[in-house]
Structures are given as structure tokens and as C-alpha cells.
Enzyme design. Structure first.
Site, PDB file in Angstrom:
ATOM      1  N   GLU A 178      -4.604   4.421   3.198  1.00  0.00           N
ATOM      2  CA  GLU A 178      -3.741   3.423   2.573  1.00  0.00           C
ATOM      3  C   GLU A 178      -4.343   3.001   1.236  1.00  0.00           C
ATOM      4  O   GLU A 178      -5.494   2.565   1.180  1.00  0.00           O
ATOM      5  CB  GLU A 178      -3.591   2.210   3.488  1.00  0.00           C
TER       6      GLU A 178
ATOM      7  N   THR B  34       0.831  -1.199   0.000  1.00  0.00           N
ATOM      8  CA  THR B  34       0.000   0.000   0.000  1.00  0.00           C
ATOM      9  C   THR B  34       0.866   1.249   0.000  1.00  0.00           C
ATOM     10  O   THR B  34       2.003   1.240   0.469  1.00  0.00           O
ATOM     11  CB  THR B  34      -0.920   0.040   1.238  1.00  0.00           C
TER      12      THR B  34
END
Length: 434
Positions: free
Chosen positions: A365, A308
């Protein structure tokens, strides 16, 4: 979740103990029944013990309900079953869906099986009925032949379990019906969250609640349905086609509006709320974000296999005001990198990592669904959130969390193939292969 549900004596949570005729037929224990504390537990073990105690008492109450005069403890069950089946299916049937299709319904609260029968009579192909009381399940099963061992044969099945423990492979469901049962759950808000994970776009969720025959007040404690559905991918039936509302004035206001629109009176004077999952999990308005990529916790690739990029939340305060803590999806790109300036599918988690509980503050994220080949800390990322999958939730461990993340990615990938999704960013830039 309504405060009126928590801390309520469990003797008040079933009709077997509140209805005067039920007291005579089912052996009412009166005001001496013990309270089950529902305060936030200090740890997982305490929470499990607390829930087990609650389930044990609810099970005993539901055993009593079905052992005595069922027309006293569950009045108008047949009429309510027909009404709720009509609401849940909304005219849909497995025949209308075509050969090889199915129409699956989850019923939470067995009673004596009349709702399940009405669902099958109106075109459901598979109905899974769950309850804490084996006695109630056995009574309901008397209306049906034993289910076939062949999985695709239309049938009604009965399972003693909690809604939070229904496995994903049992679904996805076209409808979930809380059959006068949600308010008696140990944690009604969590039960509703877990049920929403078992639905698919276009599915229906129905919450029913009887009125007491004597004073016409709710037979179970009142529920703050607006608060419970505010962060779920649900909208009032009839308006879900417009997408999940994310009004700037606040999600609770949006939830109250949706809950009010969803509430009707059932055929017997009780309350019935009907919600739907928006098509493609879409939101009414896209949320556009642009920020630098900052360092995160490094778990995405190391522990979960889903790398991420963390967008700097300090410059995205206006967007965060519109976003509930949860999982979104859309498209992302690096506008200043010629190799990665095309829009790519992504999943976005906005939240505080409740499963790990190792940091303060909100993170954003972004998992891009294609390999970018390098780290890009300090570079600018653009992201457009178009759909909302679920609220942020605490999972039992890393394995359960990773399983859900994989499900989220699959759902997002499929939804983002739709032309309506691509059209939200089409023309702004070219597309990448994903």
C-alpha cells in the site's frame, strides 16, 4: 524472540531467585514458584490477563531484589552503570549539542539508580527510569533530588510502567538502555519493538545482561537477539551509517550478522549489545518496484484519511523477498500520466494488516504525500523504497493505528527532504511540488 525465554519459570528470571546469596537475603521461594504460561493467547483479554499475571510476579521478585542485599542481587552495579552509560552516550553530551538542546535517555530497569546517575554525570540532560517495581523505583530515587516541575530543567524521573506503555511525547530518546531487564519482559521481542519506536535517527539502543556469579552463565534466560532485531530499524553500532542491511539471502541472516557485530563483553563479564538507528532511517540498498495499481480495502481514505494505492504484489515477488513486513518510505510516480509522472514523497506499507486481520496475503500500500486528484486503478505505478521505519505491528485499535501512521508520514517527510534521498531518483525524472 527466543523460545528459551517463553515458558521459563519466573523464579529463574531474577537474580533474587538465582543467586545463592540472594536466596538467603530475599526469601527464595524455590522450585515451587508457579509458571506463567507464555503461549500465544486466544484473544486480547487472555493476553492482557496473562501479561498482568507475569508483571505481578516479576514485580514481587524485583521488590525482593531491592529489599535485601542489593550487592548480592545486583552485583557490580556501579561499575556496570559507568560502562553502560559510556556505551549509551558514546561521548555525546548535552553541552556538546549546544545551547537549547537536550539529550534524553530511557532506562528500563531501575536497580538502585546508579546507571541513571552515571548517565547524568556523563552529559545526559533528562533520564526517564521505568520499572514494574515501585519499591525499586523508590530506592533508585534516593540518589537524586526531586525533579523540577519545569519540563526543560535537567533531571531524572521515575515512572512505574511497562516499556510498551511509554508515551511518544516522553521522547524521542537519544538512547534506550535495557538494564539487565529485557529477558524478564513478558514479550521481549515486543518490548524491543516498542522501544525502537521511541528512538530517532542516530540514537542508540543498548541491551545488557549479567552473568551469574556462580557458574558464569546468563543470570536471565538467553535471548535470540538476532531474531528480535532483524525487522527493526537497527544496525550494529559502527555500521549503522551504511544503512539498514537487507541482504537477499534473508533478514534473519542479516540480523545474526548485526547482532554478532553488536555484542561485546561488559566490564563484569556479562553481555552487552549496542545498536544504532541508521541516519535518516536509510536502507543500504534501494528497492525499486513497478506494478499495476489494483483494488484494495478502501480504508485508507474512508477510515484513516490517508488514501493509498495498492500495487499488484503478484509481479513483485523478487522485491518482496528482500522486504520485511513493515513500513518504508521513498518516492512514487505514475510514469504514463503526464500530470503525475514526477517523483513524489510516499510511505509504503508491506504487510498483512494485523490490526484489522480481514484478509490473507501480502499487500503493498502506497500513500503518496500529495493529492493526485483521482483514482488510478489499472495504471502503472513506479515506487522506490529508500528507508525503513518500523516492522508491521498490531495496534490496540483504529485510533492508535492512525496516530502511528501520522507519525510515520511525518518522519518520512522529514527524511525525504535530505539531498541524499532525493539523489537516489534525481535525474530519472522531474520533481513534483510536495
Amino acid at each position: 524472540m527466543a523460545a528459551s525465554v517463553r515458558g521459563t519459570p519466573l523464579a529463574a528470571l531474577t537474580r533474587a531467585s538465582t543467586h545463592p546469596r540472594a536466596r538467603h537475603s530475599a526469601g527464595h521461594r524455590g522450585a515451587s514458584s508457579a509458571r506463567i504460561s507464555r503461549a500465544a493467547p486466544p484473544g486480547a483479554d487472555a493476553a492482557a490477563t496473562q501479561k498482568a499475571a507475569h508483571v505481578a510476579e516479576i514485580t514481587a521478585r524485583r521488590d525482593e531484589m531491592v529489599a535485601g542485599c542489593v550487592s548480592c542481587t545486583m552485583p557490580d552495579e556501579g561499575d556496570r552503570g559507568d560502562f553502560l552509560a559510556d556505551v549509551a552516550l558514546g561521548g555525546r553530551s548535552v553541552e556538546a549539542k549546544g545551547e537549547g538542546s537536550s539529550l534524553r535517555v530511557l532506562v528500563v530497569g531501575a536497580e538502585t539508580g546508579k546507571l541513571a546517575k552515571s548517565l547524568m554525570d556523563r552529559g545526559a540532560s533528562h533520564v526517564l527510569v521505568i520499572d514494574h517495581s515501585q519499591a525499586m523505583l523508590d530506592r533508585a530515587a534516593e540518589l537524586f533530588d526531586p525533579p523540577s516541575t519545569v519540563g526543560n530543567v535537567p533531571c531524572v524521573r521515575f515512572l512505574r510502567t511497562d516499556v510498551s506503555d511509554v508515551k511518544p511525547y516522553e521522547g524521542p530518546f537519544d538512547a534506550v538502555v535495557f538494564n539487565d531487564s529485557l529477558a524478564s519482559e513478558h514479550d521481549p521481542a515486543d518490548a524491543l519493538r516498542r522501544a525502537s519506536l521511541l528512538l530517532q535517527p542516530g540514537s542508540t539502543l543498548v541491551i545488557s545482561q549479567r552473568l551469574d556469579d556462580v557458574d558464569h552463565t546468563p543470570a536471565l534466560p538467553s535471548m535470540d537477539v538476532a531474531a528480535m532485531i532483524a525487522d527493526l530499524p537497527l544496525e550494529a553500532a559502527g555500521s549503522a551509517a551504511e544503512g539498514k542491511a537487507m541482504e537477499r539471502e534473508g533478514w534473519l541472516a542479516a540480523g545474526a550478522s548485526s547482532a554478532s557485530a553488536a555484542r561485546t563483553e561488559d566490564c563484569c563479564g556479562g553481555s552487552c549489545w549496542t545498536f544504532e538507528v541508521p541516519p535518516l532511517y536509510a536502507m543500504r540498498d534501494a528497492v525499486e518496484m513497478r506494478a499495476k495499481v489494483v483494488s484494495g480495502f478502501g480504508r485508507g481514505s474512508k477510515q484513516m484519511g490517508t488514501p493509498t494505492a495498492n500495487m499488484d504484489p503478484t509481479v513483485l515477488a523478487p522485491q518482496l523477498e528482500r522486504m520485511r513486513r513493515g513500513v518504508y518510505f521513498g518516492f512514487a510516480r505514475l510514469p504514463d500520466d503526464p500530470d503525475n509522472d514526477s517523483w513524489s514523497k510516499c510511505v509504503i506499507n508491506v504487510g498483512q494488516r494485523p490490526t484489522f486481520a480481514d484478509g490473507d496475503g501480502v499487500t503493498i500500500e502506497v500513500h503518496v504525500m500529495r493529492l493526485m486528484g483521482r483514482d488510478f486503478y489499472g495504471e502503472t505505478m513506479e515506487c522506490v523504497a529508500l528507508g525503513y521505519l518500523r516492522p508491521e505491528m498490531r495496534f490496540k485499535g483504529l485510533r492508535e493505528l492512525v496516530g502511528r501512521i501520522m507519525t510515520d508520514i511525518g518522519l518520512a517527510r522529514n527524511a525525504l527532504d535530505a539531498e541524499s534521498m532525493r539523489g537516489a531518483v534525481d535525474g530519472k525524472n522531474s520533481w513534483s511540488a510536495d
